[in-house]
Structures are given as structure tokens and as C-alpha cells.
Scaffold this motif. Structure first.
Motif, PDB file in Angstrom:
ATOM      1  N   ASP A 104      -4.445   0.216   1.268  1.00 27.35           N
ATOM      2  CA  ASP A 104      -3.870   1.756   0.929  1.00 27.35           C
ATOM      3  C   ASP A 104      -3.975   2.942   1.481  1.00 27.35           C
ATOM      4  N   ARG A 105      -5.211   3.127   2.142  1.00 28.48           N
ATOM      5  CA  ARG A 105      -5.658   4.047   2.508  1.00 28.48           C
ATOM      6  C   ARG A 105      -5.056   5.275   3.750  1.00 28.48           C
ATOM      7  N   LEU A 106      -4.709   3.868   4.042  1.00 32.39           N
ATOM      8  CA  LEU A 106      -4.119   3.826   5.331  1.00 32.39           C
ATOM      9  C   LEU A 106      -2.356   4.281   5.242  1.00 32.39           C
ATOM     10  N   THR A 107      -1.928   3.337   4.677  1.00 30.85           N
ATOM     11  CA  THR A 107      -0.387   3.455   3.932  1.00 30.85           C
ATOM     12  C   THR A 107      -0.081   5.215   3.653  1.00 30.85           C
ATOM     13  N   ALA A 108      -1.285   5.799   2.756  1.00 21.84           N
ATOM     14  CA  ALA A 108      -1.172   6.673   2.175  1.00 21.84           C
ATOM     15  C   ALA A 108      -0.908   8.518   3.746  1.00 21.84           C
TER      16      ALA A 108
END
Length: 256
Positions: free
Chosen positions: A138-142
Motif C-alpha cells: 500500500d505504501r509503495l502504491t501511494a
């Protein structure tokens, strides 16, 4: 008499027995509800059972969903997510390099550029964060989405600054050309004024005569028309000043 007594005693015993019997309530005092009351109680019990079941289902769903939510927050990114993040970070790095170079050129030019320098702080932070090795999915996508958005904004600001720098350079070139034209015109006017002032002197008159003779007649030594002594003008005699300056032989050769 004895019969009478027995009769009395028997009557007393019978009376006592009757009193005892009357005081005994052999019928149970049961509160038997009506059919309407039984129906209402049944509905209440069913409602309570339904509410308890709903709470149980909700708690069960929460317990089931909680592990999946926790897993989403801690799951490792996929290969596709990693590749996309790396590509965005690479593009952002190129954009940052170009924007920083343009900012440096604007500062070094010393020109009054009508645009602000490109702000690189947010994109730099996103690129640095994308280089971390412990990012969740999720952090990488954001971060990837944020870096892509910031890259587009930095590109637009860079283009704006480049156009403003071009306009400033053109304005500076026009200013320099105007100053150069003004300098040349000032020098020409000063030369004309100096020539006019020089022509109003003896030496100026001599110089003018030499220039006229050389340009119109091809003479190296100017001759001056003097009176021939007979009231007319002629070239029979040389100007004394010319003779004194160039010598008799040179004047004779020029006039022959």
C-alpha cells in the motif's frame, strides 16, 4: 346424659375438623397467562435470540476481516508494483536534474526572469522514499502515485521557467542592441561636430581643400584659385600655404 355429652363432644370434634378443613387450601394458586401474553413473550424471546445472533455474526465478521486488513498493511509489494515504482523514480530523477540545472542557469544569468524557480522539495522527498527497501504494498502504491503527480507538476513548472528565461534573454538582447545603436549614433554625431569645428579653422580649411581636390580632381596637392591680376580667377599661381607645406617640386608635379 352421657349420650348428650357424647353428642356434644362429637359435635365439637366435627366442628373443629370442619374448621381445619376449611383453612386448608388444597387448590394451587396458579397465575396462568392468557394466549395474548404468551404470544408477546414468545416474540420477545425470538427478538432477543435474533439480536444475539446478529452480534455474534458481526463479531465473527470482524474477527475474519481483521487479519486480512492487517495483512494488507504489512504485505510485501509485488514485482509489478516494484517495477512501476522504479520506473517512476527514474523518470522523476531525470526531471529533477533538468529542473535543478535550469534553476542554476537562471541564477547565473542575473536576468530579471518573470517566473519563480522550480520547487523540487516534494518530488525529491517522494523519490527518496521510493528508494526504501521496507515499503509495504500500500505504501509503495501511494508513493508511486504521488511521485508521478509531482513529476508532472515539476515538468510544467520547468517549462514555464524556461519560457520566462527565453523572454528575459530576448529582452536583454534588445536592450544591448539599442544601447549599441545609441553609442554608434553618439560617436557619429561627435565626429560631425568635431569636423564642423575643425572646418572653421585655418587647418580645417586646408584639410577640406585637400579632401575636395583629391576626391574631385585626383590631385594629391590641392591648388587654390587665385586672382590672375586681370580681374579673373585662374590657376596660374599656387597657394603659398600649399607650397610651404609640400614644396615647390611636389606642387609643380601635381599641377603639371
Amino acid at each position: 346424659m352421657p349420650e348428650t355429652q357424647n353428642t356434644r363432644a362429637s359435635r365439637r370434634a366435627a366442628a373443629a375438623s370442619a374448621d381445619a378443613t376449611s383453612n386448608l387450601d388444597t387448590t394451587p394458586n396458579l397465575d396462568i397467562p392468557s394466549s395474548a401474553d404468551r404470544s408477546r413473550r414468545t416474540h420477545r424471546r425470538l427478538a432477543g435470540i435474533g439480536a444475539a445472533a446478529a452480534v455474534g455474526i458481526a463479531l465473527t465478521a470482524g474477527l475474519v476481516q481483521a487479519p486480512s486488513a492487517i495483512a494488507a498493511l504489512t504485505s510485501a509489494p509485488s514485482e509489478a508494483q516494484l517495477r512501476k515504482g522504479a520506473a517512476v523514480a527514474q523518470d522523476a530523477g531525470i526531471v529533477l536534474t533538468n529542473a535543478q540545472a535550469l534553476n542554476n542557469v537562471v541564477v547565473a544569468s542575473g536576468l530579471d526572469v518573470p517566473a519563480a524557480p522550480v520547487d523540487l522539495a516534494e518530488l525529491t522527498g517522494d523519490v527518496k522514499a521510493l528508494q526504501s527497501d521496507d515499503l509495504t504494498a500500500d505504501r509503495l502504491t501511494a508513493l508511486t502515485a504521488s511521485a508521478a503527480k509531482e513529476t508532472d507538476e515539476v515538468l510544467a513548472d520547468t517549462e514555464t521557467l524556461q519560457n520566462a528565461l527565453t523572454q528575459a534573454r530576448e529582452a536583454e538582447a534588445q536592450r544591448i542592441a539599442a544601447e549599441e545603436a545609441a553609442r554608434i549614433e553618439a560617436e557619429r554625431a561627435a565626429a560631425e561636430a568635431a569636423a564642423l569645428a575643425s572646418a572653421n579653422t585655418v587647418e580645417g580649411a586646408k584639410a577640406t581643400a585637400r579632401e575636395m581636390a583629391a576626391s574631385q580632381y585626383g590631385w594629391g596637392v590641392p591648388l587654390c584659385p587665385l586672382s590672375s591680376g586681370e580681374g579673373g580667377l585662374g590657376w596660374s599661381r599656387l597657394v603659398e600655404g600649399a607650397v610651404a607645406e609640400h614644396g615647390v617640386e611636389d606642387v609643380g608635379a601635381a599641377s603639371s
